[in-house]
Design a protein around this motif. Sequence first.
Motif, PDB file in Angstrom:
ATOM      1  N   ARG A   1       0.806  -1.228   0.000  1.00  0.00           N
ATOM      2  CA  ARG A   1       0.000   0.000   0.000  1.00  0.00           C
ATOM      3  C   ARG A   1       0.833   1.269   0.000  1.00  0.00           C
ATOM      4  O   ARG A   1       0.287   2.358  -0.033  1.00  0.00           O
ATOM      5  N   ILE A   2       2.166   1.137   0.090  1.00  0.00           N
ATOM      6  CA  ILE A   2       3.034   2.313   0.157  1.00  0.00           C
ATOM      7  C   ILE A   2       3.430   2.729  -1.252  1.00  0.00           C
ATOM      8  O   ILE A   2       3.953   1.925  -2.020  1.00  0.00           O
ATOM      9  N   ALA A   3       3.180   3.980  -1.571  1.00  0.00           N
ATOM     10  CA  ALA A   3       3.575   4.523  -2.871  1.00  0.00           C
ATOM     11  C   ALA A   3       5.017   5.010  -2.762  1.00  0.00           C
ATOM     12  O   ALA A   3       5.313   5.947  -2.014  1.00  0.00           O
ATOM     13  N   THR A   4       5.919   4.359  -3.486  1.00  0.00           N
ATOM     14  CA  THR A   4       7.339   4.711  -3.382  1.00  0.00           C
ATOM     15  C   THR A   4       7.653   6.083  -3.957  1.00  0.00           C
ATOM     16  O   THR A   4       8.729   6.613  -3.718  1.00  0.00           O
ATOM     17  N   SER A   5       6.731   6.658  -4.691  1.00  0.00           N
ATOM     18  CA  SER A   5       6.956   7.990  -5.245  1.00  0.00           C
ATOM     19  C   SER A   5       6.366   9.093  -4.367  1.00  0.00           C
ATOM     20  O   SER A   5       6.442  10.267  -4.731  1.00  0.00           O
ATOM     21  N   SER A   6       5.830   8.745  -3.211  1.00  0.00           N
ATOM     22  CA  SER A   6       5.207   9.749  -2.349  1.00  0.00           C
ATOM     23  C   SER A   6       6.270  10.581  -1.629  1.00  0.00           C
ATOM     24  O   SER A   6       7.422  10.194  -1.502  1.00  0.00           O
ATOM     25  N   GLU A   7       5.850  11.741  -1.141  1.00  0.00           N
ATOM     26  CA  GLU A   7       6.770  12.633  -0.433  1.00  0.00           C
ATOM     27  C   GLU A   7       7.226  12.026   0.886  1.00  0.00           C
ATOM     28  O   GLU A   7       8.373  12.216   1.296  1.00  0.00           O
ATOM     29  N   VAL A   8       6.358  11.288   1.549  1.00  0.00           N
ATOM     30  CA  VAL A   8       6.724  10.654   2.819  1.00  0.00           C
ATOM     31  C   VAL A   8       7.806   9.603   2.592  1.00  0.00           C
ATOM     32  O   VAL A   8       8.795   9.541   3.327  1.00  0.00           O
ATOM     33  N   PHE A   9       7.653   8.800   1.555  1.00  0.00           N
ATOM     34  CA  PHE A   9       8.643   7.769   1.260  1.00  0.00           C
ATOM     35  C   PHE A   9       9.971   8.411   0.862  1.00  0.00           C
ATOM     36  O   PHE A   9      11.042   7.923   1.244  1.00  0.00           O
ATOM     37  N   THR A  10       9.924   9.488   0.109  1.00  0.00           N
ATOM     38  CA  THR A  10      11.138  10.213  -0.259  1.00  0.00           C
ATOM     39  C   THR A  10      11.827  10.755   0.981  1.00  0.00           C
ATOM     40  O   THR A  10      13.056  10.681   1.113  1.00  0.00           O
ATOM     41  N   TRP A  11      11.068  11.288   1.922  1.00  0.00           N
ATOM     42  CA  TRP A  11      11.632  11.801   3.166  1.00  0.00           C
ATOM     43  C   TRP A  11      12.282  10.677   3.970  1.00  0.00           C
ATOM     44  O   TRP A  11      13.382  10.840   4.481  1.00  0.00           O
ATOM     45  N   ILE A  12      11.605   9.543   4.074  1.00  0.00           N
ATOM     46  CA  ILE A  12      12.161   8.404   4.809  1.00  0.00           C
ATOM     47  C   ILE A  12      13.464   7.939   4.171  1.00  0.00           C
ATOM     48  O   ILE A  12      14.445   7.629   4.859  1.00  0.00           O
TER      49      ILE A  12
END
Length: 110
Positions: free
Chosen positions: A28-39
């Motif tokens: 369910r995690i979108a690897t292109s999301s801003e949260v994933f980029t921050w992580i």
Amino acid sequence: MPELWLLILLCAAGTYLWRGLGVLLSGRIATSSEVFTWITCVAYAMVAGLVVRIIVMPTGLLATSLLTHRLLACALGLAAYYLARRNLLAAVSVGAAALTILNASHTLAG
């Protein structure tokens, strides 16, 4: 002795609970999301900080080597990484060999 088994089971449950939750949520995690980029950025920053700490403030046997040797070995490893088309094995091998040779030559000269 039963307390030891209980402790082991609780530790295993805690570990596998988070791993299982990660597996369930990974789809369910979108690897292109801003949260994933921050992580991802935070993870890279932590690794970079640990590497710098190991080079600048080492402990154990590495602390007996000179800072200039550690910095030169790191630079040579980084150069090997890019010259070998981003090959991590080449970088680690060259860096480790360089540090070993520099320390050996310093020990023999001293």
